[in-house]
Design an enzyme around this catalytic site. Structure first.
Site, PDB file in Angstrom:
ATOM      1  N   GLU A  70     -14.855  38.128  30.983  1.00  0.00           N
ATOM      2  CA  GLU A  70     -15.949  37.459  31.699  1.00  0.00           C
ATOM      3  C   GLU A  70     -15.417  36.567  32.813  1.00  0.00           C
ATOM      4  OE1 GLU A  70     -15.249  37.565  28.499  1.00  0.00           O
ATOM      5  OE2 GLU A  70     -16.989  37.176  27.224  1.00  0.00           O
TER       6      GLU A  70
ATOM      7  N   CYS B 191     -17.066  34.387  24.089  1.00  0.00           N
ATOM      8  CA  CYS B 191     -16.541  33.475  23.065  1.00  0.00           C
ATOM      9  C   CYS B 191     -17.099  32.065  23.235  1.00  0.00           C
ATOM     10  CB  CYS B 191     -15.014  33.480  23.061  1.00  0.00           C
ATOM     11  SG  CYS B 191     -14.265  32.834  24.556  1.00  0.00           S
TER      12      CYS B 191
ATOM     13  N   ASP C  22      12.532  64.841  13.291  1.00  0.00           N
ATOM     14  CA  ASP C  22      12.230  65.080  14.714  1.00  0.00           C
ATOM     15  C   ASP C  22      13.060  64.229  15.667  1.00  0.00           C
ATOM     16  OD1 ASP C  22      10.326  66.828  13.950  1.00  0.00           O
ATOM     17  OD2 ASP C  22       8.598  65.566  14.455  1.00  0.00           O
TER      18      ASP C  22
ATOM     19  N   LEU D 289       8.811  58.577  20.823  1.00  0.00           N
ATOM     20  CA  LEU D 289       7.551  57.845  20.616  1.00  0.00           C
ATOM     21  C   LEU D 289       7.199  56.899  21.757  1.00  0.00           C
ATOM     22  CD1 LEU D 289       7.799  56.998  16.792  1.00  0.00           C
ATOM     23  CD2 LEU D 289       6.713  58.974  17.876  1.00  0.00           C
TER      24      LEU D 289
ATOM     25  N   ARG E 267       5.325  58.967  28.202  1.00  0.00           N
ATOM     26  CA  ARG E 267       6.060  59.590  29.304  1.00  0.00           C
ATOM     27  C   ARG E 267       5.094  60.187  30.329  1.00  0.00           C
ATOM     28  NH1 ARG E 267       8.906  60.828  24.685  1.00  0.00           N
ATOM     29  NH2 ARG E 267       8.250  62.989  24.558  1.00  0.00           N
TER      30      ARG E 267
ATOM     31  N   SER F  23      11.366  52.052   3.640  1.00  0.00           N
ATOM     32  CA  SER F  23      11.464  51.012   2.607  1.00  0.00           C
ATOM     33  C   SER F  23      12.903  50.533   2.392  1.00  0.00           C
ATOM     34  CB  SER F  23      10.853  51.509   1.302  1.00  0.00           C
ATOM     35  OG  SER F  23      11.582  52.613   0.823  1.00  0.00           O
TER      36      SER F  23
ATOM     37  N   GLU G 152       1.650  58.884  13.724  1.00  0.00           N
ATOM     38  CA  GLU G 152       2.029  60.253  14.087  1.00  0.00           C
ATOM     39  C   GLU G 152       2.801  60.940  12.969  1.00  0.00           C
ATOM     40  OE1 GLU G 152       2.895  61.447  18.002  1.00  0.00           O
ATOM     41  OE2 GLU G 152       2.444  59.502  18.876  1.00  0.00           O
TER      42      GLU G 152
HETATM   43  C1  AOF Z   1     -14.272  37.019  25.109  1.00  0.00           C
HETATM   44  N1  AOF Z   1     -13.840  37.795  26.134  1.00  0.00           N
HETATM   45  O1  AOF Z   1     -12.389  39.250  27.025  1.00  0.00           O
HETATM   46  C2  AOF Z   1     -12.081  38.643  24.774  1.00  0.00           C
HETATM   47  C3  AOF Z   1     -12.594  37.868  23.680  1.00  0.00           C
HETATM   48  O2  AOF Z   1      -6.967  33.294  21.593  1.00  0.00           O
HETATM   49  P1  AOF Z   1      -8.089  33.361  22.567  1.00  0.00           P
HETATM   50  O3  AOF Z   1      -8.574  32.045  23.019  1.00  0.00           O
HETATM   51  O4  AOF Z   1      -7.778  34.295  23.713  1.00  0.00           O
HETATM   52  O5  AOF Z   1      -9.349  33.999  21.797  1.00  0.00           O
HETATM   53  C4  AOF Z   1      -9.213  35.226  21.161  1.00  0.00           C
HETATM   54  C5  AOF Z   1     -10.549  35.649  20.594  1.00  0.00           C
HETATM   55  O6  AOF Z   1     -11.511  35.783  21.632  1.00  0.00           O
HETATM   56  C6  AOF Z   1     -10.480  37.034  19.961  1.00  0.00           C
HETATM   57  O7  AOF Z   1     -10.094  36.964  18.605  1.00  0.00           O
HETATM   58  C7  AOF Z   1     -11.916  37.481  20.085  1.00  0.00           C
HETATM   59  O8  AOF Z   1     -12.715  36.907  19.087  1.00  0.00           O
HETATM   60  C8  AOF Z   1     -12.304  36.923  21.439  1.00  0.00           C
HETATM   61  N2  AOF Z   1     -11.985  37.897  22.478  1.00  0.00           N
HETATM   62  N3  AOF Z   1     -13.688  37.095  23.888  1.00  0.00           N
HETATM   63  O9  AOF Z   1     -15.197  36.226  25.287  1.00  0.00           O
HETATM   64  C9  AOF Z   1     -12.764  38.594  26.027  1.00  0.00           C
HETATM   65  N4  AOF Z   1     -10.968  39.417  24.631  1.00  0.00           N
HETATM   66 ZN    ZN Z   2     -13.814  34.399  26.061  1.00  0.00          ZN
END
Ligand code: AOF
Ligand code: ZN
Length: 361
Positions: free
Chosen positions: A50, A73, A198, A202, A205, A221, A295
């Site tokens: 945002e 957030c 193999d 990983l 490329r 382990s 994988e």
């Molecule tokens: C958003 N916009 O683009 C993302 C969000 O450690 P911080 O402060 O970066 O917060 C991480 C948390 O924010 C993550 O666990 C998730 O809940 C949220 N991610 N939130 O508004 C974003 N990537």
């Molecule tokens: Zn945020």
């Protein structure tokens, strides 16, 4: 919202421990709505989507609508909450795909916006957003990364020759697609058997995408991985973690660490010093990983399936036959898990075929 989902999709595999969110700011004008800002969560997880979109929009964010693939957030992390940034920018309306399951947010972001007079709509393209942020959901709710199992099999259903020499099953177009799947994962997981059979690299490329190589992880382990294995020899170029039981010899650990490998110990070990896959995945989640591409090989795949730890399965069927009996690609527990999953539309890549399955909601 579909544009926002596409923006977030670009950074999959590069934002852990954060989800890769997409955001689009749209402003009504006399000539109809105009996009004034686009953003995705930046590599490393910051800044959030945002804030990137808002910086691009500048003053044009005032009165705009934000389309965002995850609830903005509301917590103070390394910067202030996105919900507050949107309120300050004068965003009039927020269309959000889904609530953030992170208990620090969990509806508070939407509530904060609504309390400030922003018009909030939740649930647009919710299923696509849940899929896009699957790793965030499993990490927050179950304490483990989301696991996508990819396996390649011959037309007659085998993953490898008995005794395990390297067997190329798929070709160019299919391999390129698998490399893209790798780029969108936080980590690629294999068992020791696959390393021995193999000697895989990983890495990613694809032209221009070398930096998208995820962390390479081996479940081993007792730390039996050979020091000459490609994964060990290139551990200084691409991060390589070996997950071992507490009982694995310290001397082996010292040698691997000297080669640049990181050794993670899982306690408690399962029966007879074996790794408990659920405990190993929990450890990887505490290290911040949200999306794993497994994988193989067949033994690890079956162990994960037995403990119900597989969220998605991609089966690539190559155009070749082994003709003699080999190592079955699908073991009994995986077959059971597949029977309970939902099949998605298949895809062709040259002579090879991809079949996709996902856990039923
Ligand atoms: C958003 N916009 O683009 C993302 C969000 O450690 P911080 O402060 O970066 O917060 C991480 C948390 O924010 C993550 O666990 C998730 O809940 C949220 N991610 N939130 O508004 C974003 N990537
Ligand atoms: Zn945020």
């Amino acid at each position: 919202m579909r544009q926002a989902l596409a923006l977030g999709h670009r950074h999959l595999g590069r934002t852990w421990p954060n989800p890769s969110v997409g955001a689009v700011l749209v402003r009504p004008t006399a000539n109809g709505p105009v996009v004034v800002g686009r953003g995705a969560t930046q590599p490393g997880g910051r800044p959030h989507a945002e804030v990137v979109a808002r910086a691009q929009a500048g003053a044009a964010a005032r009165g705009a609508t934000l389309y965002v693939t995850l609830e903005p957030c509301s917590h103070v992390g390394r910067t202030g909450p996105c919900a507050d940034a949107m309120i300050e920018a004068g965003v009039a309306r927020v269309v959000s795909a889904i609530e953030d399951p992170n208990p620090l947010v969990a509806g508070h972001g939407h509530a904060r916006l609504a309390a400030a007079g922003v018009d909030v709509v939740v649930g647009v393209e919710a299923a696509a957003a849940r899929q896009a942020h699957l790793g965030h959901f499993t990490r927050v709710r179950e304490g483990r990364p989301a696991v996508t199992l990819k396996l390649a099999r011959t037309l007659d259903g085998f993953a490898a020759r008995v005794g395990g020499s390297r067997l190329m099953i798929t070709e160019g177009a299919a391999n390129a697609r698998v490399h893209l799947m790798r780029a969108h994962a936080d980590g690629i997981l294999v068992g020791l058997g696959t390393v021995l059979a193999d000697d895989p690299a990983l890495n990613v490329r694809l032209p221009g995408m070398a930096e998208s190589s995820p962390i390479r992880i081996v479940f081993d382990s007792q730390l039996n991985i050979p020091l000459a294995a490609r994964l060990v020899a290139t551990a200084r170029d691409v991060p390589t973690w070996v997950v071992a039981a507490e009982s694995a010899p310290a001397a082996r650990e010292a040698m691997l660490v000297a080669a640049g490998v990181e050794v993670l110990r899982v306690a408690p070990a399962g029966a007879a010093g074996r790794l408990d896959p659920a405990a190993a995945l929990r450890l990887l989640a505490t290290r911040g990983l949200t999306r794993l591409l497994c994988e193989g090989g067949p033994a690890l795949a079956d162990a994960l399936a037995e403990d119900d730890l597989i969220d998605e399965v991609v089966i690539v069927t190559g155009g070749v036959r082994l003709e003699v009996a080999g190592l079955a690609a699908v073991g009994p527990s995986l077959a059971r898990a597949l029977a309970g999953m939902r099949a998605l539309p298949p895809l062709r890549a040259g002579p090879d075929r991809f079949a996709f399955y996902e856990r039923q909601p």
